[in-house]
Each structure stands twice: as C-alpha cells, then as structure tokens.
Design a protein around this motif. Structure first.
Motif, PDB file in Angstrom:
ATOM      1  N   TYR A   1      36.838  41.164  29.146  1.00  0.00           N
ATOM      2  CA  TYR A   1      36.042  42.370  29.401  1.00  0.00           C
ATOM      3  C   TYR A   1      35.577  42.994  28.094  1.00  0.00           C
ATOM      4  CZ  TYR A   1      34.976  47.210  30.638  1.00  0.00           C
ATOM      5  OH  TYR A   1      34.362  48.428  30.761  1.00  0.00           O
ATOM      6  N   ASP A   2      36.522  43.062  27.138  1.00  0.00           N
ATOM      7  CA  ASP A   2      36.169  43.648  25.848  1.00  0.00           C
ATOM      8  C   ASP A   2      35.068  42.835  25.165  1.00  0.00           C
ATOM      9  OD1 ASP A   2      38.032  45.599  26.282  1.00  0.00           O
ATOM     10  OD2 ASP A   2      39.602  44.668  25.047  1.00  0.00           O
ATOM     11  N   THR A   3      35.165  41.527  25.270  1.00  0.00           N
ATOM     12  CA  THR A   3      34.149  40.674  24.666  1.00  0.00           C
ATOM     13  C   THR A   3      32.780  40.930  25.291  1.00  0.00           C
ATOM     14  OG1 THR A   3      35.801  38.985  24.179  1.00  0.00           O
ATOM     15  CG2 THR A   3      33.499  38.279  24.205  1.00  0.00           C
ATOM     16  N   ARG A   4      32.760  40.947  26.627  1.00  0.00           N
ATOM     17  CA  ARG A   4      31.485  41.189  27.313  1.00  0.00           C
ATOM     18  C   ARG A   4      30.941  42.586  26.981  1.00  0.00           C
ATOM     19  NH1 ARG A   4      32.062  36.710  27.492  1.00  0.00           N
ATOM     20  NH2 ARG A   4      32.072  35.260  29.260  1.00  0.00           N
ATOM     21  N   LEU A   5      31.866  43.557  26.942  1.00  0.00           N
ATOM     22  CA  LEU A   5      31.434  44.906  26.636  1.00  0.00           C
ATOM     23  C   LEU A   5      30.874  45.003  25.202  1.00  0.00           C
ATOM     24  CD1 LEU A   5      31.228  47.870  27.508  1.00  0.00           C
ATOM     25  CD2 LEU A   5      33.576  48.204  26.657  1.00  0.00           C
ATOM     26  N   ALA A   6      31.558  44.301  24.289  1.00  0.00           N
ATOM     27  CA  ALA A   6      31.067  44.312  22.904  1.00  0.00           C
ATOM     28  C   ALA A   6      29.704  43.667  22.814  1.00  0.00           C
ATOM     29  CB  ALA A   6      32.054  43.591  21.998  1.00  0.00           C
ATOM     30  N   GLU A   7      29.519  42.536  23.557  1.00  0.00           N
ATOM     31  CA  GLU A   7      28.228  41.872  23.546  1.00  0.00           C
ATOM     32  C   GLU A   7      27.132  42.807  24.073  1.00  0.00           C
ATOM     33  OE1 GLU A   7      28.660  38.312  25.761  1.00  0.00           O
ATOM     34  OE2 GLU A   7      29.446  37.154  24.073  1.00  0.00           O
ATOM     35  N   ARG A   8      27.470  43.441  25.211  1.00  0.00           N
ATOM     36  CA  ARG A   8      26.473  44.315  25.815  1.00  0.00           C
ATOM     37  C   ARG A   8      26.202  45.546  24.920  1.00  0.00           C
ATOM     38  NH1 ARG A   8      28.345  41.103  29.322  1.00  0.00           N
ATOM     39  NH2 ARG A   8      27.280  40.641  31.283  1.00  0.00           N
TER      40      ARG A   8
END
Length: 936
Positions: A785-792
C-alpha cells in the motif's frame, strides 16, 4: 556323633507318617510307576524329611537346607532379607493346616515358616538343643515334638516338656502319631508305647517290647482308631494292636531290613532295606493275624535314587514319595495294571478264558494262563504267533512254524495244518459261520480253509482276494472279516464274499485291526482309524488333526467307548465324542491317551501277534505291547479328582525378579515382563495344562499348554490384572487359579500432565505462528500500500509540477493567440507552433511520470508472459505472426526493471506494427547471471 545320627535316621525317618487301613482290599498286583530324581536332575542329596503344605508344594528337609519341589523343578528355600534358618541340617518337617511349615533341626531347635516369614524356637522358648525326630498336631491343635530326650508340646509361643507327671518316662521319644479318635501315641525307646486319650492329661502304657527287643521302632494309627505298633527282631517284623483286631504276629522280612517302616493308604507296607525298599501288601488271615505279601522290590539297580530309604510320604493325590541319601523317588499307581511276565517273554498273544482269566502266548517260551493275580504255564504250546476264540468253544493257537493247537478241557490238542503252511508263521486264524477253520500264511501269500478235514487255498472261493491276510475276525452274526494290505478288506458270510477297497473310501494302508461290534465296523491300520458309514468308510481323526497311527487293536465297549492300541499308545475316545461324530456335529474327536506315564511298557506290535487289544468276559480290556501285557477296567479308570493348586512364582522385568504378591509394582518405563507360574499336581506334572490372561493386553484366555511362563512386550503404563488357571493330568480344572495385579507406573513423559503441557505448548506455538503470519501478511500489505501510495503521490506531484504547469502555460498562450489573431495571423501561427511544442513537451513529461508506475500485468505473471500477452493484444487483427524464445534460466526481476522492459517492449511492438508492416515478429529474452536482454 555323626554315625549315631545316621543310624537314628536310618531307623527312625519315615517310621510314622500316615494312617493305614487294615480293612481295605489288597493293593493290585501291578508294578507302580517309578520316577527318580538325583543330583543329575537337580535334586538334593540326603533327603531326611518330607512334607506337603496346603498349597501343594512338596518340601524336602536335607542335610544342606530346605528345598521346595513342584513336580518339575527343585527350588532351594531362601529366607527373606534379614532372616535365616537356624541350621541347614534338617531332620523333620510337618505341614500345618494353616499353610505353615514346621522345621525340626538335627542339632536342636525348630522353626515355623508362615506367610514367608520365619519364627524360631530354641532354649529360651523351652525347646532344648536336641534332635527333633517328629512333629504331630493333635485334634486340639496342640503341636507335639518328639526329641532325643523326650516329648514336648507347644503352649502359645512356649514349649513345655511332658514328663513323668504326665505319664511320659525319660528317654528318647522316637515316634509320635495321632489316631482318628484324637488320642496321641508315642513310642519311647526301650520302654514301650504310650497313649493319651483325647481330653485326658496323662499318657498310659499300652504295650511293651517283646522277645527281648530293646526298642519299639514305630507306632502308627489305624483307621479304626487303634494303634499299630511294632519292632524288628532279626528278620522278623513284630506287629501288635493293643486295642485293635490285629493280634501280635511276627512276619518274616528281608534279612537286610533296616527297621524303617512306612504304612501307605492302600494297605501297603514299605520296609527299607540295606539296598532299597520293599513294597508289601498287608491283610489279615481268618484268625486276625496280620500277614504281608511282597508286591515289589526297588533297589538302586532298579533305578532307585539311592540305597537307603530314609523319608517316606503319601501326598494328597496318593503318590508315595521316598527320600534317600541320593535323591527323591515317586511311586504312583498307573492307570494301566500290568501283568508281571517272566523275563523270557516276548510278543505276547491273548486269548480270553471263561471268567475273566486270560491265556497269554509267548514267542519265546511256554504259554501262560493268567487267573486272578497268578500265572501258570501251559505245556506244549511254544512260540505262539496267533490266537482265536469265538464266544464259546476252544481256544486256538498258531505257531511260527505252521503248527496249530487248540485247548479243550485244559488239554492241549495239536491239529494238522495244511502241508503248504509247514515251516511258515501263522499270521491269523478264525472260524467262519459254518464252523470251518481259516488260517493266514503270509509267507505263502495265501489263506486256507479247512472243510471236511481238507485244507483248500482261499477256501475255493472265487471272490476272495488272492493275497495273504493280515487280520481275521468274526462278528456276532458269524460273518468273517479279512484285513489285507493296500486298503482292502473282505466280508465272508455263507460263502458270499463282499470286498471293500479304496473305491469305498479306505485309505489307511495295511489293515491291521477290524472291530465289528454293536452295529459298527471299525478299521485300524498304519494310516489311522476308519468307520463304516453307509456304504462308505470315513476317517476318524483327533482334534488338531491328530492321526491314530499304527492301530493294531480296537475294542468298542457296550457303553459306546472306543479303545485303540497303536504306535502312539493306548487311546480312549468317549461315547459322546463318537455320537457327535455320527451326527456330523464335529469332524474331530477329543481323546485320552495312555502311555508310559500311565504304566504302558513298549508299543503295540505292528505285524503279529494280532489283535493287540481285546475285551475279557469280565469287561476288562487287555492290551499287549512288544514286551508286556496290560489291562484296565473301562468303567473304573483310576482318576485324579484333585484340582491342582495354582501358584504365581514371580514376575521378571529387566533382569529383576519380583516375588509374587497380590500387587506387583514394577519400575516406570517397563515394557517387557515374564510371569512364572506353576500348578501343584505331583503325579504327572508334565500333563498339567495352563490358561492365562493379562487383562488389558489379552482379549481372551491364552492356551499355554504345559508352558509355565507367560511373556509380554510393548506394555504401556497402567494396571494389569493377571490370572492363571490349570488342569491336572485327568483334565480336572482349578477354575479359581491364582491372580496378581501388575502395575507399571508412567514416567513423567508418559503422565497426563506432560501430555497437557505438550498440547498447551503446541497451542502456544501455533498461536505465536499465527500471529507472526498475520503480522507478516499485514506488513506486506502495508508495504504494498505504501509503495502504491508513494507512486501515486509522486505521479500527482509530477503531474502538478509538470503537466498542470505546462497546460496552464499553454492555456494562457492560447488566450493570447485568440486575442492576437485579429491583428496578425502570422504572429498567431508562430504562437501556435510554439504552443504545440509546449504541449508535446507536457505530454512527454506526463508519460515519463506515469512510466515508473508498476504494470498490473506483472502482479500475476512474470515479464515473459506479460509482454507476450501485451504484444498479442497489440497485433490482434494485423496478421503479424508472433514468435517468442527464451534463452538461459528464466527468473523474476526487480519491479523497476520488469516495468521498464514491459513498457519498452510494448512500445517497440506497437512501433514495429504501425511503421514496418512486418509479417513475422520475433521477441527474444536472454537471461544471464547479471544481465537480461530483450530483442525484437
């Protein structure tokens, strides 16, 4: 002193042991079955005292200690820890009704073994340090001791001497007994016999030595309540009964009699000699005088364990035991009575007389006539090979040289045989229903019939098999039966022959026995026994498929019992078993076997003389073997009706022996045990049978046969009740048996607490593992989730910093262009070109911002499969053929590399399709250790 003690032992031990019946019938004139145990068999030497306790054990008092015997093995008595015998030199024993055992020592003192514990009596208890010859317990439960200095009785835990004030003179009391009335009798050396009547307090002189004898050697109670006393003087045994029917009489005995005398229960009188022991039968003559008849003599050369018979005892089963200086001997009445034949007697042949007497042929000498208990010779009949007698008429004899005799009015008459039979043994002879004599001569392979004084081979009968006959017999109808080799018999009635062979079911080989009685036909032979059932013959087999081998004698009683004589011994099959066989409710019969342990000497003859079993007119059955003659009354077979006491010896575990108790506690972690048990049937102990059960391990009773050990392995902790029962030699069961409780405690690792701890530990580990897994999954999800959130967030920031700003500038420029289009079209056109360039740059920046975001296709499959699927979608409908190849070991890559290669490859495919118009497109993936190459 030692020599004096030995003389006393020789004269005193065994003098007063049992009650004697003067009114009983004389013992049968048959040899007792004798078994000896010496040092070679594990028996102790110098057996001076014998006793049998209530548990059935036979105890031996010896010069080297106390020994217990169960009929199979000798076991030296070992006191419990901290206890010991007063001496190893034991002179007397007495078994008490409560199961305890009194021990009298040669050098004084006494002990009592009760429940395994020893209680000693000595001078402080009033018992002198003098030899104790005998113990006896009177009807008031008073224990008396005859010693070398007088008579003592136990009062509580003290011993009191009976002196002149009680009528007992000073001197050695060498014998003591109690009669049925409760009177106590004693013999005082050199003085006489005294008696104390029940309820009285004084002893009264009843008889004195006669004939100048200086010592009264024995005193024994009779069943009538009187006392039989006696002494030896030279070779005469003086007997007298002060208040009985037997008057004083002198009986001549062996010159080497030592003075030790023993009265058995069957009116037998045993007298020790310098070379063994004599067994006599005692009765009374019409005048009331006692008389002895020598029955048997046993010496060391006859197998007696020693030379001197010192101690004697009759056990609860009627066996007589003799202790000698060399060991132990047992004498018992066998089930089969034997006829004492002369030394030169072999292969006897039988022919019944008129009233229970029997004629016995001999292949080595004169024929004997047995009547009652005596044998008489019959002259002129030598080397008898065959006999025959019908229900009445003369007895016929056939010899080994072809001669024939018959006995008529006690005269032997020789008959001329067929000339062809001269010099050849006669196998069998019989008379048919026409009164014609038949004989079989195997050496000539013929049978002959005499009719009208003429002998004719095979009786001139065409239907009779042309072969020698092994056995001939006549049935009650007068028909003659012939037994042949090779499964064949024939029946002759009124000159009509009927032949039966293997086609009719006969499968016993040579037919050596035929019995036709009570409507039944029985056959015996090498292969067993058969019976006729309709037109067929069927086999009779014992339980466990036991065959009846080599049967040469068969007798069926009126009661339906069947008796066989064969190579395995004498066999009895009960009527009920045969009835069940006829009803087809059983296929195998139970049987009783009589062999050497029952008095049988030798085996049944297999060729001749035949038959080897027949019934006498008085109902007794006679059997012959190769060397002896025996008889039995089938209605009154001697039986042992005493169920054997059963004892559990010990439990063995890991090499440690635990004595038998109500409960045996074994060490924890025990898994294998051995349980030793026994049954006290002393007559024929090897025929004792056992069954046992360890509840918790065995589902049912285990049949142990004669084995006296039970073995168990792989036992778990717990409490196991163990039971064992036994039967004696006649199948009488002790259903109560013996029992013990065996407990194996668990180790800590086998306890429920440990199991619960293990369960709890496993539960805790499972919970910890579950929580760790939940945390790991949650962490992985959080990281994703953190990875996706960082990407977004990055993309949003990039979009905000590039695209929004770029498109905001473009918007502003477009507004300017719109305002300036009215004044200058060239300027507006240049502005639009600049705006388009700005727009292209903004689109490129947006594309680059989104480029770093991971493709969803790579969530499910690896790079090769994802790019292959994407290329196939892009080329759909274009007609281009896609080819994919992979070199090296295919593997997953980091997210950024896989996303980059996926997007590059997809863009390259789209460019190739749009601009090159190919017909085939090849994608090659090359995986090296540190490098991945994609080429199109």
């Amino acid at each position: 002193m030692c020599s004096q003690l030995m003389r006393l032992r020789r004269c005193l031990i065994g003098a007063v042991v049992t009650v004697v019946s003067l009114n009983a019938q004389p013992a049968p004139s048959t040899r007792l079955h004798h078994t000896a145990w010496t040092l070679r068999e594990g028996a102790p030497a110098e057996v001076f005292a014998l006793a049998q306790t209530t548990d059935g054990y036979l105890w031996l008092g010896t010069s080297t200690g106390l020994v217990r015997f169960d009929g199979v093995g000798f076991e030296r008595f070992v006191p419990r820890s901290g206890e010991s015998l007063l001496s190893s030199n034991i002179m007397s024993l007495l078994a008490l009704p409560d199961g305890s055992l009194c021990i009298g020592y040669t050098f004084g003192g006494a002990s009592v073994i009760s429940a395994g514990h020893l209680r000693h009596y000595g001078e402080r208890d009033g018992l002198p340090r003098k030899s104790i010859y005998r113990f006896v317990l009177d009807s008031a439960d008073t224990l008396w001791a005859a010693t070398s200095i007088g008579l003592f009785r136990r009062a509580g835990e003290a011993w009191l001497r009976a002196g002149p004030n009680e009528g007992v003179p000073d001197g050695a009391v060498i014998a003591v007994t109690v009669d049925r009335s409760g009177a106590v009798w004693i013999a005082v050396a050199g003085v006489g016999v005294f008696a104390r009547t029940r309820g009285k307090s004084r002893f009264v002189l009843r008889s004195e030595p006669h004939g100048g004898a200086s010592t009264v050697w024995f005193v024994s109670a009779t069943e009538t309540g009187a006392a039989l006393t006696g002494y030896f003087e030279g070779t005469a045994l003086h007997l007298q009964a002060p208040h009985g029917k037997v008057r004083e009489t002198a009986i001549r005995t062996s010159a080497d009699a030592t003075g030790t005398i023993f009265f058995g229960r069957d009116s037998s009188v045993w007298i020790s000699t310098l070379n063994g022991v004599e067994r006599n039968v005692m009765d009374t003559d019409p005048s009331g005088r006692a008389r002895l008849r020598l029955s048997e003599r046993f010496t060391n050369s006859d197998g007696l364990s020693g030379i001197l018979a010192i101690a004697m005892l009759t056990d609860r089963e009627g066996n007589v035991w003799v202790g000698t200086e060399g060991g132990l001997d047992r004498f018992r009445q066998p089930k089969l009575s034997s006829v004492e034949l002369p030394l030169k007697f072999a292969a006897p042949a039988l022919a019944p007389g008129d009233s229970g007497d029997m004629w016995i042929g001999n292949t080595m000498g004169e024929t004997k006539h047995f009547f009652g208990a005596s044998l008489a010779e019959m002259q002129a009949t030598r080397n008898v090979q065959a006999t025959f007698r019908a229900s009445s008429g003369p007895i016929w004899f056939g010899s080994e040289d072809g001669k024939i005799w018959h006995l008529s009015s006690q005269r032997v008459v020789e008959d001329p045989g067929p000339p062809e039979a001269a010099g050849a043994p006669i196998q069998a002879l019989a008379k048919d229903d026409g009164g014609n004599l038949w004989i079989s001569v195997p050496r000539r392979s013929k049978v002959f019939r005499r009719r009208d004084a003429t002998w004719r081979a095979f009786g001139d009968l065409d239907g009779l098999p042309r072969s020698a006959v092994i056995r001939m017999t006549r049935d009650s109808s007068g028909a003659l039966w012939f037994g042949y080799p090779d499964n064949r018999i024939a029946r002759l009635s009124r000159d009509k022959v009927q032949v039966f062979d293997a086609r009719d079911g006969i499968t016993i080989g040579n037919v050596t026995a035929i019995e036709v009685a009570h409507g039944h036909v029985w056959l015996g032979g090498e292969g067993g026994v058969m019976r006729q059932e309709g037109a067929r013959f069927v086999t009779v087999a014992g339980v466990n498929d036991s065959p009846f081998r080599g049967v040469t004698g068969i007798v069926e009683c009126a009661s339906g019992e069947l008796w066989l004589n064969g190579s395995d011994g004498v066999t009895r099959i009960a009527s009920a078993e045969l009835q069940a066989l006829r009803r087809h409710t059983v296929t195998r019969v139970h049987f009783e076997r009589f062999d050497t342990r029952d008095g049988l000497d030798g085996v049944a003859a297999q060729l001749r003389p035949l038959p080897t079993a027949l019934m006498a007119p008085d109902g007794t059955i006679w059997f012959t073997t190769t060397r002896s003659v025996h008889r039995i009354d089938p209605i009154h077979v001697r039986r042992n009706m005493h169920p054997p006491p059963v004892q559990i010896h010990s439990v063995l575990a890991a090499g440690v022996r635990y004595e038998r108790a109500d409960t045996v506690l074994l060490p924890a972690n025990t898994s294998a045990i051995q349980i030793r048990y026994t049954a006290l049937s002393l007559g024929v102990p090897d025929r004792v049978r056992f069954r046992y059960q360890l509840i918790g391990s065995d589902d049912d009773w285990q049949d142990a046969g004669a084995r006296r050990d039970a073995f168990y392995t792989n036992l778990r902790p717990g409490t196991y009740p163990f039971r064992v029962i036994a039967s004696n030699d006649d199948g009488v069961w002790n259903e109560v048996g013996a029992a013990t409780m065996i407990t194996i405690p668990p180790t800590f690792l086998q306890t429920p607490a440990f199991v619960m701890l293990c369960v709890a530990g496993v539960g805790l580990l499972a919970a910890a593992g579950y929580r760790a897994r939940v945390r790991a999954v949650a962490g992985a999800l959080q990281r994703q989730y953190d990875t996706r959130l960082a990407e977004r967030t990055r993309i949003a920031q990039d979009l905000h910093d590039t695209i929004l700003q770029g498109f905001t500038g473009i918007t502003l420029q477009l507004h300017s262009v719109r305002r300036g289009m009215s004044s200058s079209r060239e300027l507006a056109s240049a502005s639009l070109e600049r705006i388009l360039t700005e727009a292209d740059r903004a689109l490129r920046d947006a594309r680059l911002a989104v480029w770093d975001m991971r493709s969803p296709e790579l969530e499910r499959v690896d790079l090769v499969d994802a790019l292959t699927a994407s290329a196939a979608t892009a080329m759909a409908g274009s007609g281009v053929a896609l080819h994919v190849s992979v070199a090296g070991k295919r593997r997953r890559l980091t997210d950024s590399i896989e996303v980059s290669l996926l997007r590059i490859g997809r863009e390259a495919v789209m460019n190739a399709v749009q601009h090159a118009s190919p017909q085939n497109l090849t994608m090659t993936f090359t995986f090296d250790k540190t490098l991945v190459t994609l080429s199109l």
